[in-house]
Design an enzyme around this catalytic site. Structure first.
Site, PDB file in Angstrom:
ATOM      1  N   ARG A  51       0.856  -1.201   0.000  1.00  0.00           N
ATOM      2  CA  ARG A  51       0.000   0.000   0.000  1.00  0.00           C
ATOM      3  C   ARG A  51       0.878   1.231   0.000  1.00  0.00           C
ATOM      4  NH1 ARG A  51      -3.603  -1.945   4.965  1.00  0.00           N
ATOM      5  NH2 ARG A  51      -4.760  -3.642   3.990  1.00  0.00           N
ATOM      6  N   ASP A  53       2.246   4.920  -0.266  1.00  0.00           N
ATOM      7  CA  ASP A  53       1.675   6.209   0.138  1.00  0.00           C
ATOM      8  C   ASP A  53       1.621   7.203  -1.017  1.00  0.00           C
ATOM      9  OD1 ASP A  53       1.074   5.889   2.754  1.00  0.00           O
ATOM     10  OD2 ASP A  53       3.078   6.455   3.462  1.00  0.00           O
ATOM     11  N   ARG A 198      10.824   5.060   5.065  1.00  0.00           N
ATOM     12  CA  ARG A 198      11.103   6.496   5.078  1.00  0.00           C
ATOM     13  C   ARG A 198      11.712   6.948   6.412  1.00  0.00           C
ATOM     14  NH1 ARG A 198       5.557   8.865   3.013  1.00  0.00           N
ATOM     15  NH2 ARG A 198       6.544  10.807   3.701  1.00  0.00           N
TER      16      ARG A 198
END
Lengths: 256, 256
Positions: A51, A53, A198
Site C-alpha cells: 500500500r 503512500d 522512510r
C-alpha cells in the site's frame, strides 16, 4: 469459475494519493479498477501487495483480481494500458492459481530510496529524488544500514500512532550505493511497518549529518521510541521495486 | 564596467516552448531573464549556447549575461534558484572574460537522446524517453551511427525549409549504448542544424526497424534530400548534456 489474474505494475505516484482507494484524491487502485470496469463491465477489487503512500512510486507493484472476462490473461496488460493514465503502466498480466493473494502471499518486498546530494536540486527527475543540499558522512550511513539487517522490533521506526499487531520484521538486505551525486538505499524485508522505510532513511540521513551517532542505533531499536529515530524522509524518493513470492507457487523468479 | 556572468543550467523542458523567448509559451530564457530582473532590477539578455526546442531538456546548457549588480558572481546560481521554477536549476555561475559569448565561443555540443525499447511505455521518467514498442536491430544502428562521424554536408538532416548558410558540420563522437531496456545515442559535434539530432535519431530508428538499409546512409548524406532521411524523433528524448569551449579561454575542462 473466475480466473485470478496477477498484474505487475509500474507507476509514477506523483499525482496520486497513494495505492489505496480513498475519498479525497485519485489512487492507483481506483484507476486500475475503473480501467477494468471499462474493459469487462465488472466491478472488481484489485488487491495490491504494497500500500504505497501518496507520492511513492513503484516499478514492480504486484496486484491480483478475479474476473469472468473472456479477455486472454496475457492481454489484460495491453488492454488496461489503453484505458488508464500514462503514469501507470501494467507491464505484465497472467493467470495464477485461484488461491494466490498478492499481499498475503508476498514473502519479501524490495524498496529503493533515491537521494541526490548537491547544492542545487534536480530539474530532470525532480519527482523521483530527495534533494539533500549538504554533504553526508556516507561511511557512517553504510555502517548504520548494516545494523538494520536481521530480525528486529522496528517499533521506533513506524509512524507514531500506528497499531500494527507485531512490530517485528526481518530485513534481508540493507545497502547504500553512492553514484555521485546520487545516493541510493536498497532494502529488502519480509514486511515493512507504516512509513518504516522512510523513517529508516530519515535516520540514516541524520547519521550522515552527524545528528545521530551510529553507536546509538542499537538504543533506538531497543527503545521502541519513535522520537529517538530520525525524521520521515519525503515520499518522492521511495519506489517499490519488486515483490517476492515463493518460487514454488508462482512464476516470479530470483531473490537477487 | 559590466561583469559578464556565465551560467550552467539544467532544465526539464517538458513545460516550456523551448529555450528561446517567444510569444505564445513560457521559455527557459524568459524565466531566467525575469529571475534576473527580480534580483537586479536590470533588463538583461541571457544568451544561450543551444536553442533547444519545446520539450527538449538540458543538463549542461551554457548561457551568459552582463550585469552591474553587486551580487557576487558565484552567488547568482543560488540567488536565481530561489526565484525561478523548480524545473530549471542553475548549477554554476561565475564571471568570465568580457568577450565570452556562450554561442559563438562554443566549440562543440554534446547531445544525448534517450529511448526505451519495450512493449509498454515508461511510467517513471516518461517525459525523458522516446518509447519504441518494437525490437530494433541495434547492430545495424551502431554501424549507421559510425557513418555520421567526420565532416559531412548534413542538408538531408535538417528540418525542411531551414535556411542555414552552411549545412556542413563535423561530428566528433556518435555512439549508441544499450542498457536493456534503455537505448542511448550520444553525439558530439561542432554544431547542429535545426532538428538535426532528432532527424539523425529518427533515421537510426528507421534503420533499426529495417525501413532504411545501412548501405543507403551514404546516399542519404550525399543527396541532401530531407525526404530520404528518417522522421524527426520526438523532442522529449533529447537532452543537451554539455557545451565545450576552448580550455585556454575558459574554465571548462575535458573533452571526454
Amino acid at each position: 469459475m473466475k480466473k485470478n489474474i496477477r498484474l505487475i505494475i509500474e507507476y509514477d505516484g506523483s499525482n496520486y494519493g497513494g495505492w489505496q482507494r480513498q475519498c479525497n484524491s485519485p489512487s492507483i487502485q481506483q484507476e486500475l479498477e475503473e480501467g477494468l470496469f471499462k474493459l469487462t463491465g465488472e466491478e472488481t477489487l484489485v488487491q495490491g501487495a504494497g500500500r504505497t503512500d501518496s507520492g511513492v512510486h513503484a516499478r514492480g507493484q504486484v496486484a491480483n483480481f478475479f474476473t469472468n472476462s473472456s479477455i486472454p490473461s496475457h492481454r489484460f496488460s495491453l488492454a488496461l494500458n489503453s484505458v488508464i493514465p500514462r503514469d501507470i503502466r501494467v507491464v505484465d498480466s497472467r493467470e495464477v492459481s485461484p488461491d494466490f493473494h498478492s499481499r498475503f502471499w508476498a514473502k519479501a518486498r524490495h524498496y529503493r530510496y533515491a537521494m541526490v546530494i548537491r547544492p542545487y536540486g534536480l530539474a530532470i527527475g525532480r519527482d523521483y529524488y530527495y534533494h539533500i543540499p549538504v554533504q553526508l558522512d556516507i561511511r557512517s550511513m553504510e555502517e548504520a544500514a548494516e545494523l538494520f539487517k536481521g530480525q528486529h522490533d522496528f517499533k521506533a521506526f513506524q509512524a507514531a500512532g500506528s497499531i500494527a499487531k507485531s512490530t517485528t520484521r526481518t530485513i534481508h538486505y540493507s545497502k547504500l550505493t553512492w553514484k555521485d551525486p546520487y545516493l541510493y538505499y536498497d532494502v529488502v524485508g519480509n514486511g515493512f511497518l507504516y512509513n518504516m522505510v522512510r523513517i529508516m532513511v530519515g535516520t540514516l540521513v541524520h547519521i550522515g549529518k552527524g545528528k545521530i551517532k551510529v553507536s546509538h542505533m542499537e538504543n533506538i531499536l531497543n527503545s521502541g521510541d519513535r522520537r529517538l529515530a530520525g525524521p520521515t524522509a519525503p515520499a518522492q524518493g521511495l519506489c517499490l521495486e519488486k515483490v517476492y513470492y515463493d518460487e514454488d507457487n508462482l512464476l516470479i523468479k530470483s531473490f537477487n
